[in-house]
Design a protein around this motif. Structure first.
Motif, PDB file in Angstrom:
ATOM      1  N   TRP A 371       0.820  -1.202   0.000  1.00  0.00           N
ATOM      2  CA  TRP A 371       0.000   0.000   0.000  1.00  0.00           C
ATOM      3  C   TRP A 371       0.858   1.258   0.000  1.00  0.00           C
ATOM      4  CZ3 TRP A 371      -1.187  -3.893   3.735  1.00  0.00           C
ATOM      5  CH2 TRP A 371      -2.299  -4.683   3.395  1.00  0.00           C
ATOM      6  N   LEU A 372       0.272   2.330  -0.477  1.00  0.00           N
ATOM      7  CA  LEU A 372       0.932   3.627  -0.448  1.00  0.00           C
ATOM      8  C   LEU A 372       0.789   4.269   0.922  1.00  0.00           C
ATOM      9  CD1 LEU A 372      -0.338   5.174  -3.812  1.00  0.00           C
ATOM     10  CD2 LEU A 372       1.964   4.318  -3.359  1.00  0.00           C
ATOM     11  N   ASP A 373       1.775   5.049   1.308  1.00  0.00           N
ATOM     12  CA  ASP A 373       1.660   5.884   2.490  1.00  0.00           C
ATOM     13  C   ASP A 373       0.470   6.836   2.305  1.00  0.00           C
ATOM     14  OD1 ASP A 373       3.676   6.997   4.886  1.00  0.00           O
ATOM     15  OD2 ASP A 373       2.386   8.535   4.031  1.00  0.00           O
ATOM     16  N   ALA A 374      -0.200   7.176   3.393  1.00  0.00           N
ATOM     17  CA  ALA A 374      -1.396   8.022   3.315  1.00  0.00           C
ATOM     18  C   ALA A 374      -1.119   9.341   2.606  1.00  0.00           C
ATOM     19  CB  ALA A 374      -1.930   8.294   4.725  1.00  0.00           C
ATOM     20  N   ALA A 375       0.015   9.963   2.913  1.00  0.00           N
ATOM     21  CA  ALA A 375       0.345  11.248   2.294  1.00  0.00           C
ATOM     22  C   ALA A 375       0.549  11.102   0.795  1.00  0.00           C
ATOM     23  CB  ALA A 375       1.602  11.827   2.947  1.00  0.00           C
ATOM     24  N   VAL A 376       1.087   9.969   0.375  1.00  0.00           N
ATOM     25  CA  VAL A 376       1.332   9.732  -1.047  1.00  0.00           C
ATOM     26  C   VAL A 376       0.019   9.466  -1.778  1.00  0.00           C
ATOM     27  CG1 VAL A 376       2.602   8.342  -2.718  1.00  0.00           C
ATOM     28  CG2 VAL A 376       3.599   8.807  -0.469  1.00  0.00           C
ATOM     29  N   ALA A 377      -0.836   8.646  -1.189  1.00  0.00           N
ATOM     30  CA  ALA A 377      -2.130   8.360  -1.808  1.00  0.00           C
ATOM     31  C   ALA A 377      -2.955   9.630  -1.959  1.00  0.00           C
ATOM     32  CB  ALA A 377      -2.887   7.327  -0.972  1.00  0.00           C
ATOM     33  N   ASP A 378      -2.826  10.532  -1.004  1.00  0.00           N
ATOM     34  CA  ASP A 378      -3.588  11.775  -1.045  1.00  0.00           C
ATOM     35  C   ASP A 378      -3.082  12.728  -2.123  1.00  0.00           C
ATOM     36  OD1 ASP A 378      -5.763  13.200   0.197  1.00  0.00           O
ATOM     37  OD2 ASP A 378      -4.278  14.637   0.912  1.00  0.00           O
ATOM     38  N   ALA A 379      -1.882  12.466  -2.658  1.00  0.00           N
ATOM     39  CA  ALA A 379      -1.300  13.344  -3.675  1.00  0.00           C
ATOM     40  C   ALA A 379      -1.652  12.918  -5.090  1.00  0.00           C
ATOM     41  CB  ALA A 379       0.220  13.385  -3.513  1.00  0.00           C
ATOM     42  N   ARG A 380      -2.350  11.786  -5.246  1.00  0.00           N
ATOM     43  CA  ARG A 380      -2.799  11.399  -6.581  1.00  0.00           C
ATOM     44  C   ARG A 380      -3.775  12.445  -7.119  1.00  0.00           C
ATOM     45  NH1 ARG A 380      -5.775   6.387  -5.651  1.00  0.00           N
ATOM     46  NH2 ARG A 380      -6.149   7.474  -3.677  1.00  0.00           N
ATOM     47  N   ARG A 381      -3.895  12.522  -8.430  1.00  0.00           N
ATOM     48  CA  ARG A 381      -4.597  13.643  -9.049  1.00  0.00           C
ATOM     49  C   ARG A 381      -6.020  13.825  -8.526  1.00  0.00           C
ATOM     50  NH1 ARG A 381      -4.660  13.995 -15.437  1.00  0.00           N
ATOM     51  NH2 ARG A 381      -5.375  11.848 -15.156  1.00  0.00           N
ATOM     52  N   GLU A 382      -6.826  12.766  -8.498  1.00  0.00           N
ATOM     53  CA  GLU A 382      -8.233  12.920  -8.136  1.00  0.00           C
ATOM     54  C   GLU A 382      -8.413  13.409  -6.695  1.00  0.00           C
ATOM     55  OE1 GLU A 382      -6.962  10.366  -9.713  1.00  0.00           O
ATOM     56  OE2 GLU A 382      -7.901  10.500 -11.699  1.00  0.00           O
ATOM     57  N   PRO A 383      -7.846  12.729  -5.691  1.00  0.00           N
ATOM     58  CA  PRO A 383      -8.019  13.244  -4.326  1.00  0.00           C
ATOM     59  C   PRO A 383      -7.337  14.587  -4.107  1.00  0.00           C
ATOM     60  CG  PRO A 383      -6.537  11.350  -4.343  1.00  0.00           C
ATOM     61  CD  PRO A 383      -7.152  11.422  -5.700  1.00  0.00           C
ATOM     62  N   TYR A 384      -6.234  14.837  -4.812  1.00  0.00           N
ATOM     63  CA  TYR A 384      -5.535  16.114  -4.663  1.00  0.00           C
ATOM     64  C   TYR A 384      -6.419  17.266  -5.132  1.00  0.00           C
ATOM     65  CZ  TYR A 384      -1.612  19.440  -4.839  1.00  0.00           C
ATOM     66  OH  TYR A 384      -0.780  20.518  -4.641  1.00  0.00           O
TER      67      TYR A 384
END
Length: 573
Positions: A371-384
């Motif tokens: 899994w991705l770290d939470a901060a990294v997952a949050d930086a993907r285009r859609e959630p960002y």
């Protein structure tokens, strides 16, 4: 015989009685445990748990289901949105570390992700020239980083400086040598081309030296490193397999000044390459290497000799973003160099804050926990983008400069959206004076170049307790989605204030001419004052509140900012 039977009956009776007592005791124990478990469950249902989001199944029939990453990202947004700094000196917000399990969603399957999941590490390429003392400081700092391994470092030396060679060899590090010297003059263009040439040769050499790695971390000989520098790249790099809107990961924030940062693990986006510690993928190098600005024969044709300026051009990034940390993971300690002097360093580098907290960690994907770290997952285009739009809609919007200064000074607002319509670079007026983003930069303490660290014209920063969103809607920043007019008029570089309208990049007339008309002829798309929306990204202009007049450069010309509040953990230097 009768005596034996009597004895057996008495023994069997005692045994049955003992079994009955044990059974009753065990039953009472089970009841008590059930009651205690029920009480604990009742208490825990009201108490937030760090692992609750991941380990509590959203579907009772599927207890092993991993929660949807977008759902968790939304929860993360809500957590971050409500964080307000309360200290007079700002303490870095580590909400991302303490409120959520660091594992959010499965990483995409790609060459880079598989490399890291298997336990391999991204190697480091360090470029050096002739500053042995600076190099020693840099190597000492790098050796103190968690996860450092001498076998995963390659030093590429430009030239034959003996002190540099001794410094490297004394530490038993791998070293390759290249002389990128050019014939002719020694002006800045030649110096820039020499550096670009050395970069090209060094990257080629690094991918040959580390022949199985899908990427290399590139640094120079005048940096200091955060304790989590290497962990940062191991955790963030896999997102490049997941998100095609990203192409590079950097450890530097051009605007990471000690009075403008507040979130230790927040990742941001920009189209303007920050450099100073960044990741080059092998697949990306195959794309860039053939046209890299390093060949002497191209000097007359090359419009950009600086390799970093070249990478920042739309022709290279093609709308793709660089991912970088709000709090830098490197610090630039070199005050003298080809393009560096003491004044420049004092203004733009001395007060950069970089992470020095060893307690901040990153979760890289592994084979068992992909899994991705939470901060990294949050930086993907859609959630960002969802986070940005949500926060812009809920932020307070000052409508006068006095209201802006008061809001920043009081710190009462959790978030401020400051809308501006200002050229991202200074423009020379007829009077000879320059006007543009430098007035805003002076007020907030930013780089004078408006493109640096900006995403679609947005600068995201902290001012003490307040989360500030500086949103630029100038036509040079990007086009405004859905703003195209039936009469073909558009906001031009010569008149950016009379209307908010852009040319449709998908139409036959995608270029705004200097007179404010959407045209399609090459002469209207290639001139210096024309705006070709096909080469631009959309701004956040479509979110501009109705009847709000954005601030212009003159509003900041004589405006004094309130007292700056620096990050409590100190300065980078």
């Amino acid at each position: 015989m009768l005596g034996w039977l009597s004895y057996c009956c008495r023994s069997r009776g005692r045994t049955l009685l003992l079994l009955a007592v044990v059974s009753v005791t065990f039953f009472v124990f089970q009841v008590q445990q059930a009651e205690l478990f029920g009480q604990a469950a009742s208490v825990n249902s009201q108490r937030p748990r760090k692992d609750r989001l991941l380990r509590s199944s959203p579907d009772a029939t599927a207890p092993n289901t991993v929660p949807d990453a977008n759902t968790l990202s939304t929860t993360l947004h809500n957590t971050v949105d409500t964080t307000v700094h309360t200290a007079s000196d700002v303490t870095l917000d580590t909400t991302l570390d303490t409120t959520l399990d660091p594992l959010v969603g499965p990483a995409c399957d790609g060459e880079l992700s598989r490399f890291i999941k298997q336990g391999f590490h991204l190697p480091v390429l360090l470029l050096a020239h002739r500053r042995a003392e600076r190099l020693l400081e840099t190597l000492t700092s790098l050796a103190a980083v968690r996860g450092f391994s001498a076998d995963e470092i390659l030093i590429s030396q430009d030239g034959s400086d003996e002190e540099v060679a001794k410094t490297v060899d004394a530490r038993n590090l791998s070293r390759v040598t290249h002389d990128a010297k050019l014939r002719g003059t020694s002006d800045w263009k030649s110096a820039a081309l020499r550096i670009a040439r050395h970069y090209r040769w060094s990257i080629d050499a690094a991918f040959k030296h580390f022949n199985t790695t899908p990427g290399i971390i590139i640094v120079e000989d005048d940096l200091r490193f955060a304790p989590d520098f290497l962990e940062y790249f191991q955790a963030v790099a896999p997102v490049l397999d997941c998100d095609s809107s990203l192409w590079i990961v950097s450890a530097w924030n051009d605007n990471g000044f000690d009075h403008l940062v507040g979130e230790a693990k927040r990742l941001l986006r920009t189209h303007f390459l920050p450099g100073l510690g960044w990741l080059m993928l092998r697949r990306l190098w195959k794309e860039l290497q053939p046209s890299w600005p390093d060949v002497e024969e191209r000097r007359r044709e090359a419009q950009m000799n600086n390799w970093d300026h070249w990478l920042r051009s739309p022709q290279q990034h093609q709308g793709r973003s660089v991912l970088y940390p709000q709090v830098p993971r490197v610090y630039h300690h070199g005050s003298l160099g080809t393009f560096m002097n003491l004044d420049t360093h004092r203004q733009y580098f001395q007060h950069i804050f970089y992470n020095q907290d060893p307690k901040i960690t990153w979760q890289r994907p592994t084979a068992d926990r992909p899994w991705l770290d939470a901060a990294v997952a949050d930086a993907r285009r859609e959630p960002y983008e969802a986070r940005i739009m949500q926060q812009l809609r809920h932020a307070e919007t000052p409508r006068s400069t006095s209201a802006l200064v008061e809001a920043l000074a009081s710190g009462k607002a959790a978030a401020l959206a400051v809308w501006i319509n200002i050229s991202p670079e200074d423009v020379k007026k007829k009077s000879g004076a320059k006007e543009g983003f430098s007035s805003v930069a002076k007020f907030f303490g930013l780089w004078h170049e408006g493109q640096r660290a900006a995403h679609r014209g947005l600068h995201e920063l902290w001012w003490g307790r307040t989360h500030v969103f500086l949103v630029n809607v100038h036509p040079k920043v990007g086009y405004i989605e859905g703003s195209w007019r039936a009469d073909g008029r558009c906001a031009s570089t010569t008149d950016a204030f009379s209307l908010f309208a852009s040319c449709n990049p998908a139409s036959k007339t995608p270029c705004c001419s200097p007179v404010g008309r959407c045209e399609g002829q090459p002469s209207h798309c290639g001139c210096s004052r024309c705006l070709d929306t096909r080469k631009m990204v959309p701004s956040y202009g479509h979110l501009l509140p109705a009847e709000l007049k954005p601030f212009v450069a003159q509003d900041f010309a004589a405006l004094a900012p309130p007292r700056r509040v620096t990050t409590r953990l100190g300065q980078g230097g």
